[in-house]
Write a protein that holds these residues in place. Structure first.
Motif, PDB file in Angstrom:
ATOM      1  N   ARG A  77      29.077   4.030 -10.751  1.00 23.40           N
ATOM      2  CA  ARG A  77      30.213   3.319 -10.156  1.00 23.40           C
ATOM      3  C   ARG A  77      31.354   4.283  -9.855  1.00 23.40           C
ATOM      4  O   ARG A  77      31.536   5.309 -10.514  1.00 23.40           O
ATOM      5  N   LEU A  78      32.114   3.949  -8.836  1.00 25.00           N
ATOM      6  CA  LEU A  78      33.145   4.838  -8.301  1.00 25.00           C
ATOM      7  C   LEU A  78      34.145   5.262  -9.368  1.00 25.00           C
ATOM      8  O   LEU A  78      34.580   6.414  -9.401  1.00 25.00           O
ATOM      9  N   ALA A  79      34.481   4.364 -10.259  1.00 24.60           N
ATOM     10  CA  ALA A  79      35.470   4.696 -11.297  1.00 24.60           C
ATOM     11  C   ALA A  79      34.969   5.822 -12.187  1.00 24.60           C
ATOM     12  O   ALA A  79      35.761   6.635 -12.686  1.00 24.60           O
ATOM     13  N   ALA A  80      33.642   5.912 -12.381  1.00 24.95           N
ATOM     14  CA  ALA A  80      33.091   6.939 -13.263  1.00 24.95           C
ATOM     15  C   ALA A  80      33.145   8.318 -12.605  1.00 24.95           C
ATOM     16  O   ALA A  80      33.563   9.298 -13.226  1.00 24.95           O
ATOM     17  N   PRO A 136      23.399  10.008 -14.653  1.00 17.04           N
ATOM     18  CA  PRO A 136      23.944   9.160 -15.731  1.00 17.04           C
ATOM     19  C   PRO A 136      25.434   8.923 -15.508  1.00 17.04           C
ATOM     20  O   PRO A 136      26.145   9.774 -14.970  1.00 17.04           O
ATOM     21  N   ARG A 137      25.901   7.744 -15.928  1.00 14.56           N
ATOM     22  CA  ARG A 137      27.322   7.447 -15.728  1.00 14.56           C
ATOM     23  C   ARG A 137      28.208   8.392 -16.522  1.00 14.56           C
ATOM     24  O   ARG A 137      29.379   8.578 -16.194  1.00 14.56           O
ATOM     25  N   GLU A 138      27.638   9.001 -17.576  1.00 11.97           N
ATOM     26  CA  GLU A 138      28.427   9.945 -18.390  1.00 11.97           C
ATOM     27  C   GLU A 138      28.797  11.206 -17.621  1.00 11.97           C
ATOM     28  O   GLU A 138      29.603  12.005 -18.094  1.00 11.97           O
ATOM     29  N   ILE A 139      28.248  11.380 -16.409  1.00 15.33           N
ATOM     30  CA  ILE A 139      28.584  12.560 -15.626  1.00 15.33           C
ATOM     31  C   ILE A 139      30.075  12.598 -15.309  1.00 15.33           C
ATOM     32  O   ILE A 139      30.653  13.663 -15.071  1.00 15.33           O
ATOM     33  N   GLY A 140      30.704  11.459 -15.339  1.00 14.34           N
ATOM     34  CA  GLY A 140      32.146  11.392 -15.077  1.00 14.34           C
ATOM     35  C   GLY A 140      32.983  12.098 -16.126  1.00 14.34           C
ATOM     36  O   GLY A 140      34.172  12.349 -15.909  1.00 14.34           O
ATOM     37  N   LYS A 166      37.932  10.364  -1.379  1.00 12.43           N
ATOM     38  CA  LYS A 166      39.268   9.752  -1.318  1.00 12.43           C
ATOM     39  C   LYS A 166      39.989   9.839  -2.662  1.00 12.43           C
ATOM     40  O   LYS A 166      41.217   9.921  -2.722  1.00 12.43           O
ATOM     41  N   ALA A 167      39.210   9.841  -3.753  1.00  8.37           N
ATOM     42  CA  ALA A 167      39.805   9.905  -5.086  1.00  8.37           C
ATOM     43  C   ALA A 167      39.905  11.337  -5.606  1.00  8.37           C
ATOM     44  O   ALA A 167      40.650  11.606  -6.544  1.00  8.37           O
ATOM     45  N   VAL A 168      39.140  12.238  -4.994  1.00  8.35           N
ATOM     46  CA  VAL A 168      39.152  13.653  -5.410  1.00  8.35           C
ATOM     47  C   VAL A 168      39.560  14.470  -4.183  1.00  8.35           C
ATOM     48  O   VAL A 168      38.704  14.866  -3.377  1.00  8.35           O
ATOM     49  N   PRO A 169      40.843  14.747  -4.003  1.00  3.79           N
ATOM     50  CA  PRO A 169      41.355  15.293  -2.739  1.00  3.79           C
ATOM     51  C   PRO A 169      40.727  16.621  -2.311  1.00  3.79           C
ATOM     52  O   PRO A 169      40.550  16.860  -1.112  1.00  3.79           O
ATOM     53  N   ASP A 170      40.379  17.494  -3.249  1.00  6.51           N
ATOM     54  CA  ASP A 170      39.871  18.810  -2.877  1.00  6.51           C
ATOM     55  C   ASP A 170      38.352  18.844  -2.714  1.00  6.51           C
ATOM     56  O   ASP A 170      37.767  19.906  -2.492  1.00  6.51           O
ATOM     57  N   LEU A 171      37.704  17.687  -2.823  1.00  7.55           N
ATOM     58  CA  LEU A 171      36.248  17.643  -2.756  1.00  7.55           C
ATOM     59  C   LEU A 171      35.764  17.783  -1.308  1.00  7.55           C
ATOM     60  O   LEU A 171      36.327  17.168  -0.391  1.00  7.55           O
ATOM     61  N   SER A 173      34.981   9.214  -9.993  1.00 12.16           N
ATOM     62  CA  SER A 173      36.310   9.558  -9.479  1.00 12.16           C
ATOM     63  C   SER A 173      37.118  10.366 -10.473  1.00 12.16           C
ATOM     64  O   SER A 173      38.186  10.900 -10.128  1.00 12.16           O
ATOM     65  N   THR A 174      36.655  10.454 -11.705  1.00 11.59           N
ATOM     66  CA  THR A 174      37.374  11.245 -12.712  1.00 11.59           C
ATOM     67  C   THR A 174      37.031  12.737 -12.627  1.00 11.59           C
ATOM     68  O   THR A 174      37.595  13.543 -13.373  1.00 11.59           O
ATOM     69  N   LEU A 175      36.130  13.113 -11.719  1.00  4.38           N
ATOM     70  CA  LEU A 175      35.715  14.521 -11.591  1.00  4.38           C
ATOM     71  C   LEU A 175      36.747  15.283 -10.760  1.00  4.38           C
ATOM     72  O   LEU A 175      36.491  15.727  -9.638  1.00  4.38           O
ATOM     73  N   LYS A 176      37.942  15.451 -11.309  1.00  2.00           N
ATOM     74  CA  LYS A 176      39.060  16.012 -10.554  1.00  2.00           C
ATOM     75  C   LYS A 176      38.873  17.494 -10.202  1.00  2.00           C
ATOM     76  O   LYS A 176      39.494  17.993  -9.269  1.00  2.00           O
ATOM     77  N   SER A 177      37.999  18.206 -10.946  1.00  2.00           N
ATOM     78  CA  SER A 177      37.773  19.627 -10.644  1.00  2.00           C
ATOM     79  C   SER A 177      36.679  19.830  -9.599  1.00  2.00           C
ATOM     80  O   SER A 177      36.458  20.950  -9.145  1.00  2.00           O
ATOM     81  N   LEU A 178      35.988  18.755  -9.208  1.00  2.00           N
ATOM     82  CA  LEU A 178      34.853  18.872  -8.300  1.00  2.00           C
ATOM     83  C   LEU A 178      35.328  19.325  -6.920  1.00  2.00           C
ATOM     84  O   LEU A 178      36.224  18.717  -6.327  1.00  2.00           O
ATOM     85  N   ARG A 179      34.704  20.416  -6.416  1.00  2.00           N
ATOM     86  CA  ARG A 179      35.095  20.993  -5.131  1.00  2.00           C
ATOM     87  C   ARG A 179      34.012  20.849  -4.071  1.00  2.00           C
ATOM     88  O   ARG A 179      34.309  20.787  -2.886  1.00  2.00           O
ATOM     89  N   GLN A 180      32.735  20.808  -4.492  1.00  2.00           N
ATOM     90  CA  GLN A 180      31.660  20.791  -3.502  1.00  2.00           C
ATOM     91  C   GLN A 180      30.465  19.991  -4.022  1.00  2.00           C
ATOM     92  O   GLN A 180      30.057  20.141  -5.167  1.00  2.00           O
ATOM     93  N   VAL A 181      29.923  19.154  -3.160  1.00  2.00           N
ATOM     94  CA  VAL A 181      28.681  18.435  -3.420  1.00  2.00           C
ATOM     95  C   VAL A 181      27.760  18.672  -2.238  1.00  2.00           C
ATOM     96  O   VAL A 181      28.158  18.492  -1.079  1.00  2.00           O
ATOM     97  N   ILE A 182      26.533  19.087  -2.525  1.00  2.00           N
ATOM     98  CA  ILE A 182      25.515  19.248  -1.493  1.00  2.00           C
ATOM     99  C   ILE A 182      24.454  18.187  -1.744  1.00  2.00           C
ATOM    100  O   ILE A 182      23.863  18.130  -2.830  1.00  2.00           O
TER     101      ILE A 182
END
Length: 812
Positions: A763-766, A738-742, A791-796, A768-777
């Motif tokens: 969409r990327l804008a939604a 869901p887009r609310e995941i942002g 690119k929008a979440v530097p520590d991801l 990209s607000t996950l600034k605490s996100l560190r890992q996606v598998i």
């Protein structure tokens, strides 16, 4: 033609090629494929040796090899089916997993059975002097324990193997590490106490190829628990430099660092350090010298930076165990006609392939009448010593591994005697128990588990996720060798039964122990009570008082179960573990006994039909953790009568796993204001989540994996502002995120492997607000979309999924 195909190695080579392809491609069957690759690769040198040995194979042995060749041919067809199976077909893959596991067991059974008993008997002509070698080993150990710090294995080492393919392969593996891999300067032999580590090391030292490679320059030192480090270092340095005489006559100074040019170019030496107990001691005994190698023998596992590679000693097979036991008990390789074969096999089975146990117990029973053997079998089944020799030579020797532990770690080891033999112990059960009774947190409990594993006092069933910050412990299991379990029971059973810290039923019985019944006039002061019966009925129980009990473990096998009424007399009970080992879910007959469990904090229910929960019957006001595994739960979660916040006002962790009748969650679950972790996993009929899921404002962990009927996540998930971890892996019909995941600004990790229907991100804008996100598998199909988010979440860090799934739990 089957035997000729096997001899030529054609079918073995082809199935290996297919298995390697499976290991690289199939997520479901990778574990079985890897195990089969290891097993079959070990056959190649044996087949080659048979092909060139000139040994004539008898018709009977050839028929067994034909049968094994047919097994491999069937495995080849199965491997092709696995490779042709699509990743999306979960249920077909599950069937293939089961068939692969069956094939794995067939191959292992043959390798540990007929292959050892018949093939290797011709190839290697194993010697039959096992008893004499064991006596020499025992004399050597006794001498070392009396104070001998070391011995040089140059002229004498008359110790051999117990015989068999497993130990011969072990010897060959260690030899290759020592003489074929120059990059390995320190090699280890690791194993449980009494598993034959020292015997293996001695056999390696007397091997002609090893002695030739090291030009007979081999030094064998026993380190022990309280070593004289200064003397050991002097001996080692003298051995390396060729100045042994000086090093042994005075404690000369050993330089901390010298260049390789300061001792010339003599023959390369091999140092063997036996019975090493600690890393700091080992680090002081290793010198960084070119061409010089060290072989370390220990019950403890050391880091790779110190010990480059380790061989773990394998226990004896069924045939090897029987041969060794008969040598000790009867002085021959097999059961004599006058002996009770069934009784002998039962006692051998109690030893579970441990060489020291087989030797000591066999010798203890030598020349004893049959009634003595029957009594010994009963004592072994209760974890009791059968005599002074058994206690001193086996249990006390094994106890050395426990005595060196810190007090808290030792107590955790002794707790393992509370669980049934030959059963996997869910890690979550152990951690919950240790947290409640030893005043530690989960992180320290896991560290203790790793320490016990590294010291070979338990086995952590390997899982790629073990130890991860968001790892779910209920999927990971622990096992323990029966002799170690018997040791834990033996050490726990000292003193009067009413005063023991642990009151244990070591084996399954039809009723509670008579020893307990005889002492019911006084309270039992046990902190842990473990009951293991086929079933319990009201008439089988007697009054018992447990004023200090904090943990109760109930193991049973029944379709109906009467909860023991003495639960009412456990006012301090904090953890209750109920596990049914039967084939179907058990019905409780008196669930009302839960009414008085006001201090219960952790409840584990496995393979039971959970009765209807209501505020009137189950006021579990202080319950923090509730786990229901392989249970029937639909009746207990009836939304028309269920008010979860009233029943569980302090619940912080909820686990519902493999509950196949769960279709919907009750709406009142969203009002559990204290809930921090919710795992609804492997529930294949779960079709939807409550729309108000976002009301769980304190939720930090949400696991929903392997829910194939789940098609969407509710938009309210965006209100879980404290959520750190979301696992939706193997939700094969989930359509989208869901887009609310942002809005999940605290989210640190997403696991979405094998979400086959999710082909686009919001969409990327939604996202990209996950600034605490560190890992996606994730899978390759959506990997590059997540790379854009990086690119929008530097520590991801975005990671393509490794195929680690194991479906053992799905088989029940």
């Amino acid at each position: 033609m089957s035997f000729n195909e096997l001899l030529a190695g054609e079918i073995v080579t082809e199935i290996l090629r297919q298995l390697i392809a499976i290991s690289r491609k199939s997520c479901f069957c990778k574990s079985s494929a890897d195990n089969l690759i290891t097993s079959i690769q070990e056959l190649l040198p044996i087949i080659e040796e048979l092909n060139h040995s000139g040994v004539e194979v008898t018709a009977f042995r050839q028929s067994q090899l034909n049968r094994f060749s047919n097994i491999l041919r069937g495995g080849l067809e199965l491997a092709r089916k696995v490779l042709d199976s699509g990743r999306w077909n979960v249920y077909k893959n599950l069937q293939l997993v089961r068939k692969m596991e069956k094939l794995e067991k067939q191959v292992q059974r043959f390798i540990s059975g007929p292959m050892q008993a018949h093939l290797l008997a011709d190839l290697h002509r194993m010697r039959s002097e096992t008893m004499e070698r064991f006596d020499l080993l025992e004399q050597r150990l006794d001498a070392m324990n009396a104070g001998r710090q070391g011995m040089e294995v140059v002229e004498r080492s008359n110790l051999g193997f117990f015989g068999g393919i497993g130990l011969e392969l072990g010897k060959n593996k260690v030899k290759k590490m020592l003489i074929e891999r120059d990059c390995l300067s320190v090699v280890g032999i690791w194993g449980i106490g009494g598993s034959g580590k020292t015997t293996l090391a001695n056999e390696i030292c007397r091997d002609s190829q090893v002695r030739s490679y090291f030009n007979n320059r081999i030094l064998f030192l026993t380190v022990s628990q309280s070593p004289n480090l200064e003397q050991l270092r002097a001996n080692i340095w003298g051995f390396i430099t060729g100045d042994e005489a000086r090093s042994r006559t005075n404690n000369s100074y050993v330089p901390q660092g010298m260049s390789q040019f300061e001792w010339g170019t003599g023959a390369r030496p091999l140092l063997v350090l036996d019975d090493v107990w600690s890393l700091p001691v080992l680090e002081q005994l290793i010198f960084k010298v070119p061409t010089y190698k060290t072989l370390v023998i220990s019950r403890c596992k050391f880091p790779k930076r110190v010990v480059n590679e380790v061989y773990e000693v394998e226990l004896l097979s069924e045939d090897e165990s029987m041969s060794l036991f008969c040598h000790s008990a009867f002085g021959q390789n097999s059961i004599p006609p006058t002996a009770n074969a069934t009784l002998v096999k039962q006692i051998v089975d109690e030893c579970k392939g441990l060489p020291l146990a087989l030797k000591v117990i066999g010798a203890s029973l030598q020349d004893q009448p049959e009634m003595y053997w029957i009594n010994a079998r009963k004592k072994l089944s209760r974890g009791e010593p059968i005599g002074e020799s058994h206690e001193n030579k086996l249990l006390n020797r094994m106890a050395i591994s426990v005595e060196c532990l810190k007090k808290k770690v030792r107590e955790c080891f002794l707790d393992l005697g509370s669980f049934p033999e030959d059963k996997k112990i869910p890690l979550d059960v152990l951690v919950n128990m240790w947290v409640e009774i030893h005043n530690i947190d989960e992180e320290e409990a896991f560290s203790i588990l790793m320490e016990l594993s590294d010291k070979n006092l338990l086995t952590l069933v390997k899982d790629a996720r073990a130890g991860d910050a968001f790892c779910s412990y209920y999927e990971i299991c622990v096992t323990q060798h029966d002799v170690l379990r018997d040791l834990a029971i033996h050490l726990s059973n000292h003193g009067d039964v009413n005063d023991r810290k642990r009151l244990l039923m070591p084996r399954r019985g039809t009723e509670l122990p008579r020893e307990w019944e005889k002492n019911t006039d006084l309270p039992f002061n046990a902190q842990i009570v473990s009951v293991h019966t086929a079933e319990i009925r009201e008439m089988n129980c007697f009054p018992m008082d447990f004023p200090k009990a904090e943990v109760l473990i109930l193991n049973f096998s029944a379709e109906e179960y009467f909860l023991p009424p003495f639960i009412d007399n456990m006012p301090k009970l904090r953890a209750l573990i109920v596990i049914n080992h039967g084939t179907t879910e058990a019905m409780f007959q008196n669930f009302s006994v839960f009414t008085n469990l006001v201090n219960l904090r952790s409840l584990w229910l496995e393979k039971v039909t959970v009765p209807q929960l209501s505020n009137a019957t189950v006021p579990l006001r202080n319950l923090r953790k509730l786990s229901m595994v392989l249970c029937k739960v639909s009746n207990s979660l009836d939304p028309s009568v269920l008010d979860l916040p009233q029943i569980f006002p302090r619940l912080s962790e909820l686990t519902i796993d493999h509950c196949d009748d769960l279709i919907k969650l009750p709406l009142s679950i969203c009002k559990l204001n204290s809930l921090q972790s919710m795992s609804i996993t492997n529930c294949h009929r779960l079709s939807e989540l409550p729309a108000d899921l976002g009301m769980l404002r304190k939720l930090r962990i949400l696991r929903l994996y392997a829910s194939p009927e789940l098609k969407m996540l509710p938009p309210s998930i965006g209100e879980l502002v404290w959520l750190k971890y979301l696992d939706i892996s193997l939700c094969v019909n989930l359509k989208s995120l869901p887009r609310e995941i942002g809005k999940l600004t605290s989210l640190e990790k997403i696991d979405m492997r094998d979400c086959l229907q999710i082909v686009n991100l919001p969409r990327l804008a939604a996202v990209s607000t996950l600034k605490s996100l560190r890992q996606v598998i994730c899978d390759e199909e959506i990997f590059y979309q997540w790379r854009n988010v990086e690119k929008a979440v530097p520590d991801l860090r975005v990671q393509v999924a490794e195929k680690w799934y194991s479906l053992d739990w799905l088989t029940g």
